[in-house]
Scaffold this motif. Sequence first.
Motif, PDB file in Angstrom:
ATOM      1  N   LYS A  65      35.858 -99.138  48.773  1.00 33.91           N
ATOM      2  CA  LYS A  65      34.874-100.171  49.109  1.00 33.91           C
ATOM      3  C   LYS A  65      35.097-100.576  50.559  1.00 33.91           C
ATOM      4  CE  LYS A  65      33.157-104.766  47.862  1.00 33.91           C
ATOM      5  NZ  LYS A  65      31.739-104.369  47.985  1.00 33.91           N
ATOM      6  N   ALA A  66      34.083-100.396  51.399  1.00 34.52           N
ATOM      7  CA  ALA A  66      34.204-100.725  52.814  1.00 34.52           C
ATOM      8  C   ALA A  66      32.828-101.002  53.399  1.00 34.52           C
ATOM      9  CB  ALA A  66      34.886 -99.589  53.576  1.00 34.52           C
ATOM     10  N   ASP A  67      32.583-102.244  53.761  1.00 40.33           N
ATOM     11  CA  ASP A  67      31.327-102.625  54.401  1.00 40.33           C
ATOM     12  C   ASP A  67      31.358-102.147  55.843  1.00 40.33           C
ATOM     13  OD1 ASP A  67      29.206-103.956  55.668  1.00 40.33           O
ATOM     14  OD2 ASP A  67      29.367-105.681  54.326  1.00 40.33           O
ATOM     15  N   ALA A  68      30.362-101.384  56.250  1.00 40.06           N
ATOM     16  CA  ALA A  68      30.350-100.809  57.596  1.00 40.06           C
ATOM     17  C   ALA A  68      30.225-101.858  58.691  1.00 40.06           C
ATOM     18  CB  ALA A  68      29.213 -99.795  57.719  1.00 40.06           C
ATOM     19  N   THR A  69      29.814-103.084  58.347  1.00 38.31           N
ATOM     20  CA  THR A  69      29.761-104.135  59.358  1.00 38.31           C
ATOM     21  C   THR A  69      31.133-104.724  59.642  1.00 38.31           C
ATOM     22  OG1 THR A  69      29.348-105.894  57.732  1.00 38.31           O
ATOM     23  CG2 THR A  69      27.421-104.781  58.661  1.00 38.31           C
ATOM     24  N   ASP A  70      32.114-104.403  58.813  1.00 41.03           N
ATOM     25  CA  ASP A  70      33.477-104.933  58.928  1.00 41.03           C
ATOM     26  C   ASP A  70      34.368-103.885  59.581  1.00 41.03           C
ATOM     27  OD1 ASP A  70      36.077-105.838  58.574  1.00 41.03           O
ATOM     28  OD2 ASP A  70      35.724-106.550  56.533  1.00 41.03           O
ATOM     29  N   ALA A  71      34.708-104.082  60.843  1.00 40.76           N
ATOM     30  CA  ALA A  71      35.494-103.087  61.571  1.00 40.76           C
ATOM     31  C   ALA A  71      36.846-102.851  60.913  1.00 40.76           C
ATOM     32  CB  ALA A  71      35.681-103.526  63.026  1.00 40.76           C
ATOM     33  N   GLU A  72      37.485-103.903  60.436  1.00 37.97           N
ATOM     34  CA  GLU A  72      38.805-103.751  59.816  1.00 37.97           C
ATOM     35  C   GLU A  72      38.716-102.947  58.522  1.00 37.97           C
ATOM     36  OE1 GLU A  72      42.760-103.664  59.230  1.00 37.97           O
ATOM     37  OE2 GLU A  72      41.673-104.237  61.054  1.00 37.97           O
ATOM     38  N   ALA A  73      37.630-103.146  57.772  1.00 37.28           N
ATOM     39  CA  ALA A  73      37.439-102.365  56.544  1.00 37.28           C
ATOM     40  C   ALA A  73      37.281-100.883  56.867  1.00 37.28           C
ATOM     41  CB  ALA A  73      36.218-102.876  55.781  1.00 37.28           C
ATOM     42  N   THR A  74      36.613-100.586  57.965  1.00 33.39           N
ATOM     43  CA  THR A  74      36.449 -99.197  58.398  1.00 33.39           C
ATOM     44  C   THR A  74      37.788 -98.591  58.786  1.00 33.39           C
ATOM     45  OG1 THR A  74      34.179 -99.604  59.152  1.00 33.39           O
ATOM     46  CG2 THR A  74      35.319 -97.699  60.085  1.00 33.39           C
ATOM     47  N   VAL A  75      38.579 -99.352  59.531  1.00 29.06           N
ATOM     48  CA  VAL A  75      39.918 -98.890  59.914  1.00 29.06           C
ATOM     49  C   VAL A  75      40.763 -98.622  58.670  1.00 29.06           C
ATOM     50  CG1 VAL A  75      42.089 -99.605  60.994  1.00 29.06           C
ATOM     51  CG2 VAL A  75      39.920 -99.986  62.177  1.00 29.06           C
ATOM     52  N   GLN A  76      40.690 -99.518  57.710  1.00 31.22           N
ATOM     53  CA  GLN A  76      41.481 -99.365  56.491  1.00 31.22           C
ATOM     54  C   GLN A  76      41.006 -98.189  55.639  1.00 31.22           C
ATOM     55  OE1 GLN A  76      44.375-100.852  55.705  1.00 31.22           O
ATOM     56  NE2 GLN A  76      44.168-101.723  57.771  1.00 31.22           N
ATOM     57  N   ALA A  77      39.720 -97.892  55.678  1.00 37.50           N
ATOM     58  CA  ALA A  77      39.203 -96.732  54.936  1.00 37.50           C
ATOM     59  C   ALA A  77      39.805 -95.443  55.482  1.00 37.50           C
ATOM     60  CB  ALA A  77      37.678 -96.686  55.018  1.00 37.50           C
ATOM     61  N   VAL A  78      39.906 -95.357  56.804  1.00 39.70           N
ATOM     62  CA  VAL A  78      40.547 -94.191  57.412  1.00 39.70           C
ATOM     63  C   VAL A  78      42.013 -94.140  57.004  1.00 39.70           C
ATOM     64  CG1 VAL A  78      41.222 -93.086  59.573  1.00 39.70           C
ATOM     65  CG2 VAL A  78      38.940 -94.110  59.354  1.00 39.70           C
ATOM     66  N   ALA A  79      42.687 -95.283  57.079  1.00 37.04           N
ATOM     67  CA  ALA A  79      44.109 -95.339  56.736  1.00 37.04           C
ATOM     68  C   ALA A  79      44.355 -94.940  55.279  1.00 37.04           C
ATOM     69  CB  ALA A  79      44.650 -96.749  56.992  1.00 37.04           C
ATOM     70  N   GLN A  80      43.472 -95.385  54.392  1.00 31.36           N
ATOM     71  CA  GLN A  80      43.625 -95.061  52.969  1.00 31.36           C
ATOM     72  C   GLN A  80      43.387 -93.574  52.718  1.00 31.36           C
ATOM     73  OE1 GLN A  80      41.672 -97.910  50.464  1.00 31.36           O
ATOM     74  NE2 GLN A  80      42.107 -96.785  48.578  1.00 31.36           N
TER      75      GLN A  80
END
Length: 251
Positions: free
Chosen positions: A67-82
């Motif tokens: 789950k990662a909202d594309a408007t949330d930069a940190e969520a995007t970073v965490q998606a890559v990390a995961q």
Amino acid sequence: MNTNNNLKLAGKTALVTGASRGIGAAIAHRLASEGAAVAITYSSSPEKAEEVVQSIKSAGGKAFAIKADATDAEATVQAVAQTVKTFGGIDILVNNAGYLSVAPLEQFTLADFDRSVAINVRSVFVAAQEAAKHMKEGGRIINIGSTNADRMPFAGGGVYAMSKSALVGLVKGLARDLGPRGITINNVQPGPVDTDMNPASGPFAETLKGLMALPRYGHIDEIAAMVSYLASPEAGFVTGSSLTIDGGFAA
């Protein structure tokens, strides 16, 4: 799933954003069918995302959803990390998440302007910047742009066209940053494609088909095929490019 030992993406890992349905889901399935382990992101459709994951797994592939909202930069970073943590790396990033808002100039809100830029431009940059940190030679970054970067034949679409045009310049510049490391970055620019959001039987279909050289909508699998090519070793000499697949919409 194809069990051919010569799968061109065998051993590769991929992250596809916004892949719970439509073009993104087709891309995830295609990359998985060619041997890649695939992570997908979604913002509001966990059930749809899980259907994509289970479909890939049932065919013998590896997949999971984030789950990662594309408007949330940190969520995007965490998606890559995961993705890196789960699969041990990342070889392919497909920036598919997108946002479309159409309205006359005098009615277009700043909130929609900001959301368009946040999803269609900023999230692409954030994901590319983060993924590139982990990519080795042969890495692939592929953005899903739009033929509207080249042609916007109706009123109300200026901001969308602007956001997709921004990707053209972005990949030209980032190709220079990433080229010395053997990493490619390109755009795929679809025209009208038959999806839930823009069905071939929808109210705008006949108008759009009238603007095209091939009077039909594209299929999601046709877009996925072009992404597959860019993700493959065969496309190692293609970078900084915007490949249009629009049935002649911009011809």
